[in-house]
Design a protein around this motif. Structure first.
Motif, mmCIF file in Angstrom:
data_model
loop_
_atom_site.group_PDB
_atom_site.id
_atom_site.type_symbol
_atom_site.label_atom_id
_atom_site.label_comp_id
_atom_site.label_asym_id
_atom_site.label_seq_id
_atom_site.Cartn_x
_atom_site.Cartn_y
_atom_site.Cartn_z
ATOM 1 N N ASN A 106 26.769 -61.284 -38.388
ATOM 2 C CA ASN A 106 26.843 -62.260 -37.308
ATOM 3 C C ASN A 106 27.217 -63.619 -37.908
ATOM 4 O OD1 ASN A 106 26.072 -64.276 -35.309
ATOM 5 N ND2 ASN A 106 24.983 -62.627 -34.262
ATOM 6 N N PRO A 107 28.403 -64.140 -37.624
ATOM 7 C CA PRO A 107 28.839 -65.389 -38.268
ATOM 8 C C PRO A 107 27.914 -66.570 -37.994
ATOM 9 C CG PRO A 107 30.682 -64.304 -37.179
ATOM 10 C CD PRO A 107 29.443 -63.601 -36.730
ATOM 11 N N ILE A 108 27.355 -66.648 -36.797
ATOM 12 C CA ILE A 108 26.464 -67.761 -36.482
ATOM 13 C C ILE A 108 25.245 -67.733 -37.400
ATOM 14 C CG2 ILE A 108 25.082 -68.850 -34.686
ATOM 15 C CD1 ILE A 108 28.126 -68.946 -34.255
ATOM 16 N N VAL A 109 24.658 -66.565 -37.569
ATOM 17 C CA VAL A 109 23.470 -66.436 -38.417
ATOM 18 C C VAL A 109 23.819 -66.705 -39.875
ATOM 19 C CG1 VAL A 109 21.702 -64.839 -39.260
ATOM 20 C CG2 VAL A 109 22.340 -64.838 -36.832
ATOM 21 N N TRP A 110 24.863 -66.061 -40.381
ATOM 22 C CA TRP A 110 25.195 -66.180 -41.801
ATOM 23 C C TRP A 110 25.683 -67.580 -42.168
ATOM 24 C CZ3 TRP A 110 24.348 -63.033 -45.912
ATOM 25 C CH2 TRP A 110 23.901 -61.745 -45.635
ATOM 26 N N TRP A 111 26.541 -68.171 -41.354
ATOM 27 C CA TRP A 111 27.079 -69.481 -41.699
ATOM 28 C C TRP A 111 26.036 -70.581 -41.588
ATOM 29 C CZ3 TRP A 111 32.452 -69.042 -38.802
ATOM 30 C CH2 TRP A 111 33.225 -68.069 -39.463
ATOM 31 N N LEU A 112 25.230 -70.524 -40.533
ATOM 32 C CA LEU A 112 24.158 -71.512 -40.427
ATOM 33 C C LEU A 112 23.109 -71.313 -41.522
ATOM 34 C CD1 LEU A 112 23.532 -71.832 -36.572
ATOM 35 C CD2 LEU A 112 24.748 -73.401 -38.089
ATOM 36 N N ALA A 113 22.847 -70.066 -41.877
ATOM 37 C CA ALA A 113 21.877 -69.791 -42.946
ATOM 38 C C ALA A 113 22.391 -70.292 -44.289
ATOM 39 C CB ALA A 113 21.574 -68.306 -43.011
ATOM 40 N N ALA A 114 23.714 -70.236 -44.503
ATOM 41 C CA ALA A 114 24.283 -70.760 -45.752
ATOM 42 C C ALA A 114 24.058 -72.267 -45.839
ATOM 43 C CB ALA A 114 25.772 -70.428 -45.823
ATOM 44 N N LEU A 115 24.225 -72.978 -44.732
ATOM 45 C CA LEU A 115 23.940 -74.408 -44.712
ATOM 46 C C LEU A 115 22.440 -74.659 -44.876
ATOM 47 C CD1 LEU A 115 26.272 -75.550 -41.782
ATOM 48 C CD2 LEU A 115 26.661 -75.852 -44.234
ATOM 49 N N ALA A 116 21.646 -73.815 -44.218
ATOM 50 C CA ALA A 116 20.192 -73.976 -44.295
ATOM 51 C C ALA A 116 19.683 -73.747 -45.719
ATOM 52 C CB ALA A 116 19.509 -73.005 -43.335
ATOM 53 N N LEU A 117 20.385 -72.933 -46.489
ATOM 54 C CA LEU A 117 19.956 -72.664 -47.864
ATOM 55 C C LEU A 117 19.962 -73.937 -48.701
ATOM 56 C CD1 LEU A 117 19.106 -70.580 -49.966
ATOM 57 C CD2 LEU A 117 21.534 -70.126 -50.400
ATOM 58 N N GLY A 161 17.706 -73.421 -28.365
ATOM 59 C CA GLY A 161 18.487 -72.704 -27.359
ATOM 60 C C GLY A 161 19.932 -72.528 -27.756
ATOM 61 N N VAL A 162 20.515 -73.576 -28.346
ATOM 62 C CA VAL A 162 21.919 -73.491 -28.758
ATOM 63 C C VAL A 162 22.095 -72.471 -29.881
ATOM 64 C CG1 VAL A 162 23.784 -74.758 -29.895
ATOM 65 C CG2 VAL A 162 22.549 -75.810 -27.997
ATOM 66 N N VAL A 163 21.233 -72.527 -30.886
ATOM 67 C CA VAL A 163 21.378 -71.617 -32.039
ATOM 68 C C VAL A 163 21.148 -70.168 -31.614
ATOM 69 C CG1 VAL A 163 20.415 -70.973 -34.270
ATOM 70 C CG2 VAL A 163 20.771 -73.385 -33.722
ATOM 71 N N VAL A 164 20.056 -69.925 -30.903
ATOM 72 C CA VAL A 164 19.759 -68.553 -30.477
ATOM 73 C C VAL A 164 20.820 -68.057 -29.499
ATOM 74 C CG1 VAL A 164 18.115 -67.087 -29.255
ATOM 75 C CG2 VAL A 164 17.292 -68.812 -30.868
ATOM 76 N N GLY A 165 21.235 -68.927 -28.590
ATOM 77 C CA GLY A 165 22.252 -68.526 -27.622
ATOM 78 C C GLY A 165 23.567 -68.166 -28.276
ATOM 79 N N LEU A 166 24.002 -68.985 -29.229
ATOM 80 C CA LEU A 166 25.256 -68.689 -29.931
ATOM 81 C C LEU A 166 25.151 -67.398 -30.741
ATOM 82 C CD1 LEU A 166 26.352 -72.232 -31.197
ATOM 83 C CD2 LEU A 166 27.389 -70.873 -29.367
#
Length: 343
Positions: free
Chosen positions: A159-170, A306-311
């Motif tokens: 899931n690009p939203i999960v992986w890309w945001l998680a890369a920034l979150a790292l 809501g935005v993150v989970v929704g996306l």
């Protein structure tokens, strides 16, 4: 993949020892290092390592009990042929099992042929080069999807939203762990260290993005933790120092009192006055976040969640046909190939 669990046993074992030892030091134990090693580290090692080893051996149960399993008779066949048997002092079944491991080790360390979907670990965190698992040829006929060209594909892109945001979150996670000394951040980083970093030692061989499945839980935990920081669900911990021991004891007394009140009595065993201790009922949204409704989020925080989970949900629905090999048009498939490296 099962061998990657060895690193998890080592990393988490060391982490537990460090936590236990540091906790003893924080509360002022005199022999905190010795006690941490003998009373904490040694029992933890005995409980963890043999358990992990026996569990691994147990996964080979069917191999040991089936004489015709692959390489099961390797040692027995050598002995029957009159050839020298390496490690002949071992029982044939264990010797064959050990040889099987040596063959696997040699194969995987020397697997160097070029492959179209080979992916360096550097790109795993952003899913740079996913693996194509399924692409039948010939393709389904046009009437199967109502277009001029139909395809069926299964691609390992996450899931690009999960992986890309998680890369920034790292990046945030590392900062919080190092600068803020947050043990929760270190716990998530320990998962990355155990299940991701060892693959860099094998980058010389042919490896693929789908090996990242081993540390997916920590990718999600990283994103969730940083979202918690951003929204206020997660608060920075207050480090326990020597001067705070009295506060720690007071907090422990308060927790004991709270437990007593929750059980319908006061700390001295008497029944509390319900009217005097009543408080406004927490909101439904607050109860969704904590068991007692003690956390109230602002509208801004709810908007971020809501935005993150929704996306993420929308992305999952969008990629579902590509994850499950459904018959779709070629154009529909291309809409999902956001990066040239995904094709």
């Amino acid at each position: 993949m099962k061998w990657s669990g060895i690193y998890a046993v080592a990393v988490f074992g060391v982490m537990v020892f460090v936590w236990d030892t540091c906790a003893r030091r924080a509360v002022g134990a005199r022999s905190w290092l010795v006690d941490g090693a003998l009373r904490g580290g040694l029992p933890a090692f005995v409980a963890l390592v043999p358990t992990a080893a026996l569990t691994y051996v147990a996964t080979w149960f069917s191999w040991f009990t089936h004489p015709d399993a692959y390489r099961r008779q390797w040692a027995a066949d050598l002995r029957a042929s009159g050839a020298a048997v390496p490690r002949s002092w071992l029982p044939d079944s264990l010797n064959s099992w050990w040889e099987y491991h040596l063959v696997m080790w040699d194969f995987h360390n020397n697997l160097t042929p070029e492959h179209a979907y080979a992916a360096h670990p550097v790109g795993w965190l952003i899913q740079w080069r996913p693996t194509s698992f399924y692409w039948p040829d010939p393709a389904p006929p046009p009437e199967a999807c109502g277009a001029q060209r139909c395809v069926e594909a299964i691609t390992s892109v996450g899931n690009p939203i999960v992986w890309w945001l998680a890369a920034l979150a790292l990046v945030v996670l590392v900062y919080v762990a190092v600068r803020g000394r947050d043990w929760r951040a270190w716990a998530v980083l320990a998962g990355y260290a155990a299940m991701y970093l060892p693959w860099f030692a094998y980058a010389h061989r042919t490896i693929f993005t789908f090996y990242a499945v081993a540390f997916v839980p920590f990718v999600v935990l990283c994103l969730v933790y940083v979202l918690g920081l951003v929204t206020g669900l997660v608060r920075p911990p207050r480090p326990l120092r020597g001067a705070d021991r009295a506060d720690a004891r007071a907090a422990d007394d308060a927790a004991t009192a709270e437990a007593a009140w929750a059980n319908g009595t006061t700390p001295d065993g008497t029944t509390p006055d319900v009217a005097a201790t009543s408080s406004p009922a927490p909101s439904t949204l607050a109860l969704l976040l904590t068991h007692d409704g003690s956390v109230e989020l602002s509208r801004r925080s709810w908007a971020v969640l809501g935005v993150v989970v929704g996306l993420a949900v929308l992305a999952a629905a969008f990629w579902w046909p590509i994850w499950t090999g459904q018959t779709v048009s070629y154009d529909f498939w291309r809409w999902h190939m956001w990066l040239a490296s995904w094709i």
